[in-house]
Scaffold this motif. Structure first.
Motif, short mmCIF file in Angstrom:
data_model
loop_
_atom_site.label_atom_id
_atom_site.label_comp_id
_atom_site.label_asym_id
_atom_site.label_seq_id
_atom_site.Cartn_x
_atom_site.Cartn_y
_atom_site.Cartn_z
N CYS A 56 -0.37 -14.28 -21.41
CA CYS A 56 0.05 -13.04 -22.06
C CYS A 56 -0.28 -11.82 -21.21
O CYS A 56 -0.39 -10.71 -21.73
CB CYS A 56 -0.62 -12.92 -23.43
SG CYS A 56 -0.12 -14.24 -24.54
N ASP A 57 -0.45 -12.02 -19.92
CA ASP A 57 -0.85 -10.93 -19.05
C ASP A 57 0.36 -10.07 -18.68
O ASP A 57 1.12 -10.37 -17.77
CB ASP A 57 -1.51 -11.50 -17.78
CG ASP A 57 -2.08 -10.40 -16.91
OD1 ASP A 57 -1.75 -9.22 -17.17
OD2 ASP A 57 -2.83 -10.72 -15.97
N GLU A 58 0.50 -8.99 -19.40
CA GLU A 58 1.67 -8.11 -19.19
C GLU A 58 1.56 -7.32 -17.89
O GLU A 58 2.53 -6.73 -17.44
CB GLU A 58 1.77 -7.12 -20.37
CG GLU A 58 1.98 -7.77 -21.72
CD GLU A 58 3.47 -7.95 -22.07
OE1 GLU A 58 4.28 -7.18 -21.55
OE2 GLU A 58 3.78 -8.87 -22.84
N SER A 59 0.36 -7.32 -17.31
CA SER A 59 0.20 -6.51 -16.09
C SER A 59 0.76 -7.22 -14.86
O SER A 59 0.95 -6.59 -13.82
CB SER A 59 -1.28 -6.19 -15.87
OG SER A 59 -1.94 -7.36 -15.41
N LEU A 60 1.05 -8.51 -14.97
CA LEU A 60 1.57 -9.23 -13.80
C LEU A 60 3.02 -8.80 -13.54
O LEU A 60 3.84 -8.86 -14.46
CB LEU A 60 1.54 -10.74 -14.05
CG LEU A 60 0.18 -11.42 -14.02
CD1 LEU A 60 0.31 -12.87 -14.47
CD2 LEU A 60 -0.42 -11.36 -12.62
N PRO A 61 3.33 -8.41 -12.31
CA PRO A 61 4.74 -8.11 -12.03
C PRO A 61 5.52 -9.40 -12.00
O PRO A 61 4.97 -10.46 -11.69
CB PRO A 61 4.69 -7.48 -10.62
CG PRO A 61 3.46 -8.04 -10.00
CD PRO A 61 2.50 -8.33 -11.11
N ARG A 62 6.76 -9.37 -12.37
CA ARG A 62 7.56 -10.59 -12.26
C ARG A 62 9.03 -10.21 -12.07
O ARG A 62 9.44 -9.11 -12.45
CB ARG A 62 7.39 -11.49 -13.47
CG ARG A 62 8.03 -11.03 -14.73
CD ARG A 62 7.81 -12.02 -15.86
NE ARG A 62 6.56 -11.76 -16.57
CZ ARG A 62 5.97 -12.63 -17.38
NH1 ARG A 62 6.48 -13.81 -17.58
NH2 ARG A 62 4.84 -12.33 -18.00
N LEU A 63 9.79 -11.13 -11.49
CA LEU A 63 11.23 -10.94 -11.42
C LEU A 63 11.79 -11.48 -12.72
O LEU A 63 11.85 -12.69 -12.91
CB LEU A 63 11.81 -11.68 -10.21
CG LEU A 63 11.37 -11.17 -8.84
CD1 LEU A 63 12.06 -11.95 -7.73
CD2 LEU A 63 11.66 -9.67 -8.68
N ALA A 64 12.16 -10.60 -13.61
CA ALA A 64 12.52 -11.02 -14.96
C ALA A 64 14.02 -11.24 -15.14
O ALA A 64 14.83 -10.69 -14.40
CB ALA A 64 12.03 -9.99 -15.97
N GLY A 65 14.36 -12.05 -16.13
CA GLY A 65 15.74 -12.25 -16.55
C GLY A 65 15.74 -12.57 -18.02
O GLY A 65 14.68 -12.85 -18.61
N TRP A 66 16.91 -12.58 -18.64
CA TRP A 66 16.95 -12.65 -20.12
C TRP A 66 16.36 -13.92 -20.68
O TRP A 66 15.88 -13.95 -21.80
CB TRP A 66 18.37 -12.40 -20.62
CG TRP A 66 19.37 -13.52 -20.47
CD1 TRP A 66 19.54 -14.31 -19.38
CD2 TRP A 66 20.33 -13.93 -21.44
NE1 TRP A 66 20.57 -15.19 -19.59
CE2 TRP A 66 21.09 -14.98 -20.86
CE3 TRP A 66 20.67 -13.52 -22.73
CZ2 TRP A 66 22.11 -15.63 -21.53
CZ3 TRP A 66 21.70 -14.17 -23.38
CH2 TRP A 66 22.41 -15.22 -22.79
#
Ligand code: PLP
Length: 395
Positions: A240-250
């Protein structure tokens, strides 16, 4: 050991029309006979339901990936929330590095194993370049656990990421992943594993070993089919670590609100939050057939049989030790999986061709390594006898 799943697989025929001695599961695993029915179910639902299949198929496609979660978690020693099936291996390594390789001016190096698989090297080098680092300063290769520990003792504060293969593709050497994770974490590094040659081969305990992330392909020991969809692990502590950057998709967006099509991304907790795209259901179905077989056979029992089979292969080869070949893979079963890598005199390609002509399937890697792996799901002592006999005659 009686653990016989051979009849559940299609065994390719050799040139003489009889079953080959297929010892190449480290490259491409064989097709489980059940795959066809798993795929046909999805073809049928697509035929009959069209788009409605996303929600009304026998196994609704919108959540099809969840049908693989429990088996995958058991296979790699993970919590269900820690695993997902998506993309392919190198893509997953990139996605993981986007989130977990967070270089700073002081801590920017990546440590890999010596002679790592080329794709891993390319991926790591391109990540370093992407962040503006000079390869000569930021990429380090170590021979094994001891060298890694020495390096970390001396210069651990400069290392951001330790990325090691569970088993080296060329030597067949297995690394002590628990020890590597401990050593890396003691110096504040992130620790990730490429399990291409370890998944479905070794007993893994990714959660307990405390790996930050891992990725693996499923077309080798896991018999998912050529280019099959890959696996990925993210430790629960990052779920649940929202601080991690990620390449997101739907598809990484939480399911409950995914189809509201809102502008903001809310990650599904756990590894599923790293999904980017709608996954290929036909590919998932093929892999599911195989994962169900693995679950039935049980990885602990498979590993026990694998140790026996590879030990049998090694002893049979030892009887011909005067023939000029040498074993590259460690002889300690704890330090290897199913595969033995043999350094051969003369042309390895010519040797491999003679084996292939006799219906014995293995493979080779430059410059002089023959790779042979008895897969415990479908190989027998008879396959090994055939290989050894033909190998010795062909040298
Ligand atoms: C150790 C290792 N890493 C990475 C790869 C590349 O896998 P993919 O082409 O599925 O990304 C392989 C393929 O055999 C491999 O053995």
């Amino acid at each position: 050991m009686t653990l016989d799943y051979r009849d559940r697989f299609h065994i390719p025929k050799g040139p003489d029309g009889t079953d080959s001695a297929y010892l190449c599961g480290h490259s491409l695993g064989l097709q489980p006979k059940s795959v066809r029915a798993y795929i046909e179910q999805e073809l049928k639902d697509w035929e009959v339901l069209g788009v409605e299949g996303h929600f009304r198929a026998r196994h609704p496609w919108v959540q099809y990936n969840k049908l693989l979660t429990e088996q995958t978690a058991r296979l790699v020693g993970a919590q269900p929330v820690e695993v997902v099936t998506m993309n392919s291996l190198t893509v997953n390594l990139h996605l993981m590095m986007v989130s977990f390789y967070r270089p700073t001016a002081q801590r920017h190096r990546i440590v890999v194993e010596e002679n790592a698989f080329p794709s891993d090297r390319y991926a790591v080098k391109s990540q370093l370049r992407f962040h503006g680092y000079v390869l000569a300063e930021s990429l380090v290769a170590v021979a094994g656990e001891e060298e890694l520990e020495d390096l970390l003792d001396r210069e651990g504060e400069s290392v951001a990421l330790v990325l090691i293969g569970g088993i080296n593709y060329s030597s067949g050497r297995a690394f002590d992943l628990a020890r590597i994770a401990r050593a890396g974490h003691a110096k504040g590094c992130v620790v990730g594993f490429d399990l291409a040659h370890a998944a479905g081969n070794l007993v893994l305990k990714l959660h307990e070993w405390d790996a930050d992330f891992a990725a693996w392909c499923t077309y080798k020991y896991l018999n998912g089919g050529p280019g099959s969809i890959a696996g990925c692990f993210v430790h629960q502590r990052h779920a649940c670590d929202e601080s991690l950057p990620r390449l997101a998709g739907w598809w990484g967006h939480e399911l409950e609100t995914r189809f509201r099509m809102g502008p903001d991304f809310h990650a599904t907790p756990g590894a599923e939050g790293w999904q980017v795209s709608n996954p290929p259901v036909i590919a998932l179905a093929a892999l599911r057939a195989s994962m169900d077989l693995f679950d039935e056979a049980d990885i602990d029992r498979l590993r026990a049989k694998s140790v026996e089979l590879t030990g049998y292969l090694e002893s049979a080869l030892d009887r011909h030790a005067d023939r000029g070949f040498s074993m590259v893979t460690p002889c300690d079963p704890e330090r290897r999986g199913a595969q033995l890598s043999i350094r051969v005199p003369g042309s390895v390609r010519a040797l491999w061709e003679r084996l292939a002509a006799a219906g014995v399937v293995c493979d080779w890697r430059e410059p002089d390594i023959l790779r042979v792996a008895p897969a415990p799901l479908y190989n027998t002592a008879g396959d090994i006898d055939r290989f050894v006999d033909c190998f010795v005659r062909s040298l």
